[in-house]
Design a protein around this motif. Structure first.
Motif, PDB file in Angstrom:
ATOM      1  N   SER A 160     -34.601  -5.292  20.565  1.00 21.83           N
ATOM      2  CA  SER A 160     -33.178  -6.096  20.067  1.00 21.83           C
ATOM      3  C   SER A 160     -32.534  -6.811  21.593  1.00 21.83           C
ATOM      4  N   ASP A 161     -31.771  -7.623  21.459  1.00 18.27           N
ATOM      5  CA  ASP A 161     -30.853  -8.107  22.610  1.00 18.27           C
ATOM      6  C   ASP A 161     -30.242  -6.990  23.454  1.00 18.27           C
ATOM      7  N   GLU A 162     -29.844  -6.058  22.821  1.00 17.12           N
ATOM      8  CA  GLU A 162     -29.038  -4.959  23.322  1.00 17.12           C
ATOM      9  C   GLU A 162     -29.920  -4.097  24.031  1.00 17.12           C
ATOM     10  N   THR A 163     -31.053  -3.896  23.831  1.00 13.21           N
ATOM     11  CA  THR A 163     -31.935  -3.324  24.753  1.00 13.21           C
ATOM     12  C   THR A 163     -32.455  -3.836  25.968  1.00 13.21           C
ATOM     13  N   ALA A 164     -32.955  -5.400  25.719  1.00 14.07           N
ATOM     14  CA  ALA A 164     -33.066  -6.106  26.717  1.00 14.07           C
ATOM     15  C   ALA A 164     -31.988  -6.188  27.758  1.00 14.07           C
ATOM     16  N   GLN A 165     -30.685  -6.191  27.365  1.00 11.54           N
ATOM     17  CA  GLN A 165     -29.458  -6.268  28.306  1.00 11.54           C
ATOM     18  C   GLN A 165     -29.567  -4.860  28.801  1.00 11.54           C
ATOM     19  N   ALA A 166     -29.660  -3.744  28.221  1.00 19.42           N
ATOM     20  CA  ALA A 166     -29.555  -2.507  29.047  1.00 19.42           C
ATOM     21  C   ALA A 166     -30.531  -2.163  29.935  1.00 19.42           C
ATOM     22  N   ALA A 167     -31.726  -2.747  29.777  1.00 25.37           N
ATOM     23  CA  ALA A 167     -32.810  -2.726  30.681  1.00 25.37           C
ATOM     24  C   ALA A 167     -32.396  -3.499  31.934  1.00 25.37           C
ATOM     25  N   LYS A 168     -32.095  -4.678  31.807  1.00 26.96           N
ATOM     26  CA  LYS A 168     -31.610  -5.498  32.795  1.00 26.96           C
ATOM     27  C   LYS A 168     -30.517  -4.779  33.674  1.00 26.96           C
ATOM     28  N   GLU A 169     -29.530  -4.290  33.059  1.00 25.30           N
ATOM     29  CA  GLU A 169     -28.514  -3.598  33.828  1.00 25.30           C
ATOM     30  C   GLU A 169     -28.903  -2.428  34.514  1.00 25.30           C
ATOM     31  N   ALA A 170     -29.964  -1.558  33.824  1.00 24.18           N
ATOM     32  CA  ALA A 170     -30.255  -0.590  34.461  1.00 24.18           C
ATOM     33  C   ALA A 170     -31.122  -0.922  35.685  1.00 24.18           C
ATOM     34  N   ALA A 171     -32.125  -1.877  36.034  1.00 22.70           N
ATOM     35  CA  ALA A 171     -32.775  -2.390  37.049  1.00 22.70           C
ATOM     36  C   ALA A 171     -32.008  -3.012  38.002  1.00 22.70           C
ATOM     37  N   GLU A 172     -30.935  -3.811  37.735  1.00 31.19           N
ATOM     38  CA  GLU A 172     -29.778  -4.348  38.544  1.00 31.19           C
ATOM     39  C   GLU A 172     -29.144  -3.239  39.237  1.00 31.19           C
ATOM     40  N   ARG A 173     -28.916  -2.257  38.455  1.00 29.52           N
ATOM     41  CA  ARG A 173     -27.777  -1.130  39.194  1.00 29.52           C
ATOM     42  C   ARG A 173     -28.995  -0.373  40.202  1.00 29.52           C
ATOM     43  N   MET A 174     -30.200  -0.209  39.826  1.00 31.32           N
ATOM     44  CA  MET A 174     -31.198   0.295  40.834  1.00 31.32           C
ATOM     45  C   MET A 174     -31.637  -0.756  42.353  1.00 31.32           C
ATOM     46  N   GLY A 175     -30.585  -1.950  42.121  1.00 26.90           N
ATOM     47  CA  GLY A 175     -30.883  -2.896  43.251  1.00 26.90           C
ATOM     48  C   GLY A 175     -32.085  -3.828  43.117  1.00 26.90           C
ATOM     49  N   LYS A 176     -32.680  -4.097  41.859  1.00 32.38           N
ATOM     50  CA  LYS A 176     -33.574  -5.023  41.752  1.00 32.38           C
ATOM     51  C   LYS A 176     -33.257  -6.482  40.952  1.00 32.38           C
ATOM     52  N   GLU A 177     -34.095  -7.405  41.452  1.00 36.79           N
ATOM     53  CA  GLU A 177     -33.979  -8.515  40.673  1.00 36.79           C
ATOM     54  C   GLU A 177     -34.514  -8.460  39.347  1.00 36.79           C
TER      55      GLU A 177
END
Length: 290
Positions: A160-177
């Motif tokens: 889902s779009d929600e899952t993709a956005q959640a994964a993106k936000e989690a990675a970015e919070r870890m300092g990742k591109e």
């Protein structure tokens, strides 16, 4: 709001992801069925924190806070019972991943997102092992996790779009591109990396140059941070061969593994983790193996 992350598998990738998640402010549990592996991971993660402080990447206060948010467990069902996101980092073996995701599906709360840290395998197929394929996604971290800035996020057919956005936000919070791409065998990075690494083995087999010469040419001529043999030894030649076999099966002849690579793996020359790969890491000066 996502606060609790569980990382399954305490190998090189798992411990790196756990470190990045804790440093990013998440409460983290690192899970492995082998107690010795967990203890080794604890030591390695501690060393990464210490080096981070020494190099000014983290303050001592930040490192202490991250350490306090990081826990170790040998019980998968207990660890994931309150998780918001689980990141699986077990070996690239579909049977192992199926067993893990089947248990995750039965033990993790319904709101929990399930991610696989895979470089080639299908998040669609992995999602089919669960009753929540819309919450399954691939989060491809790179080795070493604490240094490499990218997370390749790969959507499965049902993601889902929600899952993709959640994964993106989690990675970015870890300092990742991040890059978010659709599933296709090898995704983006693994297809290119596998092809370059395999072609380097063909050149070595053909006598085009020595490993040092080929690595130097690629680094200085194409501006790669590491040569293909250095990278192969770092990630493991067995891992590289597994990826190539999968890509050969799914994408065709251009990914057929070089026979010299196959011979190295059969000989147990897997890279840094065994002391010998293309290069010999047991020698004082790391000379090239013949």
């Amino acid at each position: 709001m996502m606060e609790s992350i569980v990382v399954v598998g305490s190998g090189v990738m798992g411990r790196g992801i756990a470190y990045a998640a804790a440093a990013g402010g998440f409460h983290v549990q690192l899970v492995d069925v082998q107690e010795e592996a967990l203890q080794n991971a604890r030591g390695e993660i501690g060393a990464i924190f210490s080096k981070g402080v020494q190099r000014g990447k983290l303050t001592e206060e930040q490192a202490d806070g991250a350490r306090q948010r990081l826990f170790y467990s040998s019980s998968l069902s207990d660890a994931v019972s309150r998780a918001d996101l689980v990141i699986e980092a077990v070996p690239e073996n579909l049977d192992i991943k199926k067993a893990v995701f089947t248990e995750l599906d039965s033990s993790a709360p319904l709101h929990c997102y399930l991610a696989t840290n895979t470089s080639t395998m299908s998040p669609t197929e992995i999602g089919s092992f669960t009753s929540r394929p819309d919450k399954v996604i691939a989060m491809h971290f790179f080795n070493p996790v604490h240094k490499m800035p990218l997370v390749e996020i790969v959507r499965g057919h049902e993601t889902s779009d929600e899952t993709a956005q959640a994964a993106k936000e989690a990675a970015e919070r870890m300092g990742k591109e991040t890059v978010v791409v659709n599933e296709f065998p090898g995704f983006v990075t693994s297809r290119i990396s596998a092809m370059v690494g395999n072609e380097a083995f063909y050149m070595l087999q053909e006598g085009v140059g020595t490993p040092e010469e080929i690595d130097k040419a690629i680094k200085l001529g194409l501006n790669y941070p590491m040569g293909p043999f250095e990278l192969g030894d770092l990630v493991g030649l067995d891992t590289r061969l597994n990826n190539l076999n999968y890509l050969h099966q799914t994408l065709g002849e251009k990914y057929r593994p070089c026979q010299l690579l196959v011979k190295y793996v059969k000989a147990g020359r897997l890279g840094r983790k065994t002391g010998r790969g293309v290069y010999d890491y047991t020698a004082e000066k790391g000379g090239v193996t013949k």
